[in-house]
Design a protein around this motif. Structure first.
Motif, PDB file in Angstrom:
ATOM      1  N   GLN A 295     -27.738  35.892  53.818  1.00  0.00           N
ATOM      2  CA  GLN A 295     -26.405  35.845  53.226  1.00  0.00           C
ATOM      3  C   GLN A 295     -26.269  36.719  51.978  1.00  0.00           C
ATOM      4  OE1 GLN A 295     -23.811  34.266  54.567  1.00  0.00           O
ATOM      5  NE2 GLN A 295     -22.346  34.676  52.940  1.00  0.00           N
ATOM      6  N   TYR A 296     -27.318  36.761  51.155  1.00  0.00           N
ATOM      7  CA  TYR A 296     -27.205  37.418  49.854  1.00  0.00           C
ATOM      8  C   TYR A 296     -28.203  38.557  49.630  1.00  0.00           C
ATOM      9  CZ  TYR A 296     -24.694  33.043  49.127  1.00  0.00           C
ATOM     10  OH  TYR A 296     -23.831  31.985  49.255  1.00  0.00           O
TER      11      TYR A 296
ATOM     12  N   PHE B  35     -21.872  38.117  36.858  1.00  0.00           N
ATOM     13  CA  PHE B  35     -23.201  37.516  36.799  1.00  0.00           C
ATOM     14  C   PHE B  35     -24.219  38.467  36.159  1.00  0.00           C
ATOM     15  CE2 PHE B  35     -22.052  34.550  40.483  1.00  0.00           C
ATOM     16  CZ  PHE B  35     -21.898  33.467  39.634  1.00  0.00           C
ATOM     17  N   GLN B  36     -24.042  39.763  36.363  1.00  0.00           N
ATOM     18  CA  GLN B  36     -24.946  40.723  35.730  1.00  0.00           C
ATOM     19  C   GLN B  36     -24.827  40.635  34.208  1.00  0.00           C
ATOM     20  OE1 GLN B  36     -27.074  42.821  37.860  1.00  0.00           O
ATOM     21  NE2 GLN B  36     -28.081  42.498  35.891  1.00  0.00           N
TER      22      GLN B  36
ATOM     23  N   ALA C 297     -27.828  39.211  40.933  1.00  0.00           N
ATOM     24  CA  ALA C 297     -27.850  40.027  39.722  1.00  0.00           C
ATOM     25  C   ALA C 297     -29.286  40.450  39.422  1.00  0.00           C
ATOM     26  CB  ALA C 297     -27.265  39.248  38.549  1.00  0.00           C
ATOM     27  N   GLU C 298     -29.448  41.668  38.955  1.00  0.00           N
ATOM     28  CA  GLU C 298     -30.784  42.193  38.667  1.00  0.00           C
ATOM     29  C   GLU C 298     -31.490  41.343  37.613  1.00  0.00           C
ATOM     30  OE1 GLU C 298     -32.906  46.353  37.150  1.00  0.00           O
ATOM     31  OE2 GLU C 298     -30.736  46.251  37.484  1.00  0.00           O
TER      32      GLU C 298
ATOM     33  N   LYS D 187     -33.728  36.026  38.635  1.00  0.00           N
ATOM     34  CA  LYS D 187     -34.771  35.018  38.853  1.00  0.00           C
ATOM     35  C   LYS D 187     -35.676  34.849  37.631  1.00  0.00           C
ATOM     36  CE  LYS D 187     -36.577  36.121  42.910  1.00  0.00           C
ATOM     37  NZ  LYS D 187     -37.496  35.944  44.069  1.00  0.00           N
ATOM     38  N   ASP D 188     -35.609  35.778  36.689  1.00  0.00           N
ATOM     39  CA  ASP D 188     -36.390  35.652  35.458  1.00  0.00           C
ATOM     40  C   ASP D 188     -35.844  34.553  34.563  1.00  0.00           C
ATOM     41  OD1 ASP D 188     -37.900  37.822  36.273  1.00  0.00           O
ATOM     42  OD2 ASP D 188     -36.721  39.272  35.119  1.00  0.00           O
ATOM     43  N   ILE D 189     -34.549  34.190  34.772  1.00  0.00           N
ATOM     44  CA  ILE D 189     -33.918  33.294  33.795  1.00  0.00           C
ATOM     45  C   ILE D 189     -32.925  32.301  34.399  1.00  0.00           C
ATOM     46  CG2 ILE D 189     -31.879  34.725  33.220  1.00  0.00           C
ATOM     47  CD1 ILE D 189     -33.139  34.133  30.179  1.00  0.00           C
ATOM     48  N   ALA D 190     -32.737  32.315  35.720  1.00  0.00           N
ATOM     49  CA  ALA D 190     -31.670  31.497  36.301  1.00  0.00           C
ATOM     50  C   ALA D 190     -32.103  30.746  37.547  1.00  0.00           C
ATOM     51  CB  ALA D 190     -30.458  32.367  36.643  1.00  0.00           C
TER      52      ALA D 190
END
Length: 391
Positions: free
Chosen positions: A85-86, A188-189, A224-225, A228-231
């Motif tokens: 999906q994404y 989101f970016q 968003a690039e 996964k580091d923060i969300a």
């Protein structure tokens, strides 16, 4: 005698419990009440998913305790769904956690991320569980106003630096409840860049991800690039698959945040019933055509309600996602007064905007989770009431 903690006394009554009580009182009087308040889909769970549940109930091995993190079959199905999906890759072992509904996961994430006295950035208006979970964790909510002129998006640069230095979590929700606001991936970016600058983890409530209209596709924050580091992102089977009572959801993304949430969960619950998890995995992997069919029905209902509201001079934003309409209260009423008047005078339940925070003053929310016939009936009652006022 009354026994409870001090923090419990700070929690206001759950607004929908109060509405249900008043609704029941009117029904006892023989009044036909049309409930446009609670967002519980009126569509049935698709039969193929129900049949899968029945099949799994016949397997004795499914009656045991589930894995704390959720069965591998469901975690893999969710990771494959995100890839499909994404275009987002997820490690099913460390970046996916199964929840007993996204509401439970959101409520447990707060104490997993903050200590008493620490700040959580939360949207206003927003889903009521955000604020109560913060209060139950002895945290401090800092509200991010969602204003019409900003398309109901938070003005991140308006948050004081002193607050940002204390904040330990940011909550977001798009498509939004109650505002029905939507965003694009560029938003989101910006959020991810902002969050990284101030080292504030982000939790995105994505419960209405697949309920969209007019060729709009709701983006995942994980697209968003560097997200996964923060969300992390919370998903639910409740709305898309009409499985509200099944209580099954998930969280995906940052493995550190997920690990912290898992510690809270492992010490408070033992996971969702295995047959429900297996049926949820099947739901993701099986045919999905009913989703667009349901969305077409929601769209028809939405346009009819907008038309009815316009006929009596009530302005409402036309949403691209969720099954809510966020409408402006007529002059002369507060949000609560208007909702109370509709309930008492015409037997129609709507949710006052202030049920979602002070920022909801001046608005009310309509749920599209009733038939178009009942929506038309509710509209006719409103028209009749307004004609009476103008006489």
């Amino acid at each position: 005698m009354i026994f409870h903690s001090k923090r419990i006394s700070q929690i206001p009554p759950y607004v929908f419990s109060s509405i249900n009580k008043k609704k029941a009182e009117l029904k006892k009087k023989g009044i036909d009440v049309i409930d446009l308040g609670i967002g519980d889909p009126d569509f049935s769970t698709p039969l193929h998913i129900v049949n899968k549940l029945k099949e799994e109930l016949d397997n004795p091995a499914n009656m045991k305790y589930p894995s704390y993190n959720g069965i591998p079959e469901l975690r893999i199905a969710i990771s494959e769904f995100y890839r499909r999906q994404y275009g987002v890759e997820l490690d099913a072992e460390t970046e996916v956690l199964i929840l007993i509904g996204s509401k439970e996961g959101l409520a447990h994430l707060i104490p997993a991320m903050i200590d008493p006295g620490e700040v959580v950035l939360t949207p206003d208006p927003g889903y009521g569980v955000y604020r109560t979970a913060i209060q139950l964790a002895n945290g401090v909510p800092f509200t991010m106003p969602l204003k019409k002129e900003l398309d109901f998006k938070p003005e991140l640069n308006a948050i004081p630096t002193t607050v940002l230095e204390l904040a330990k979590l940011m909550l977001l929700n798009y498509p939004g409840n109650p505002t029905a606001a939507t965003v694009d991936i560029a938003f989101f970016q910006k959020v991810v860049q902002f969050a990284k600058k101030y080292q504030i983890p982000v939790a995105h409530d994505f419960a209405y991800n697949m309920i969209t209209f007019d060729n709009y596709e709701a983006p995942s924050i994980l697209q968003a690039e560097g997200a996964k580091d923060i969300a992390v992102e919370f998903g639910s089977f409740s709305k898309t698959y009409n499985m509200t009572g099944w209580r099954i959801g998930y969280v995906v993304g940052n493995r550190s945040m997920i690990k912290a949430l898992a510690v809270v969960k492992n010490n408070t619950d033992t996971g969702q019933f295995i047959p429900i998890q297996k049926a949820a995995a099947f739901a993701l992997a099986s045919e999905q055509s009913f989703i667009s069919q349901n969305n077409a029905i929601y769209k028809e209902r939405m346009m009819k309600v907008i038309e009815l509201l316009n006929d009596i001079g009530i302005h409402a934003h036309v949403p691209r996602g969720s099954f809510f309409i966020w409408a402006e209260v007529p002059q002369g009423f507060t949000s609560f007064e208007f909702a109370e008047t509709l309930l008492q005078e015409v037997g129609v339940v709507v949710t006052p905007g202030t049920a979602f925070g002070e920022g909801g003053e001046g608005y009310f929310r309509i749920s599209l989770s009733v038939s178009i016939e009942r929506l038309v009936e509710a509209g006719e009652r409103l028209k009749s009431y307004y004609r009476t006022l103008s006489q």
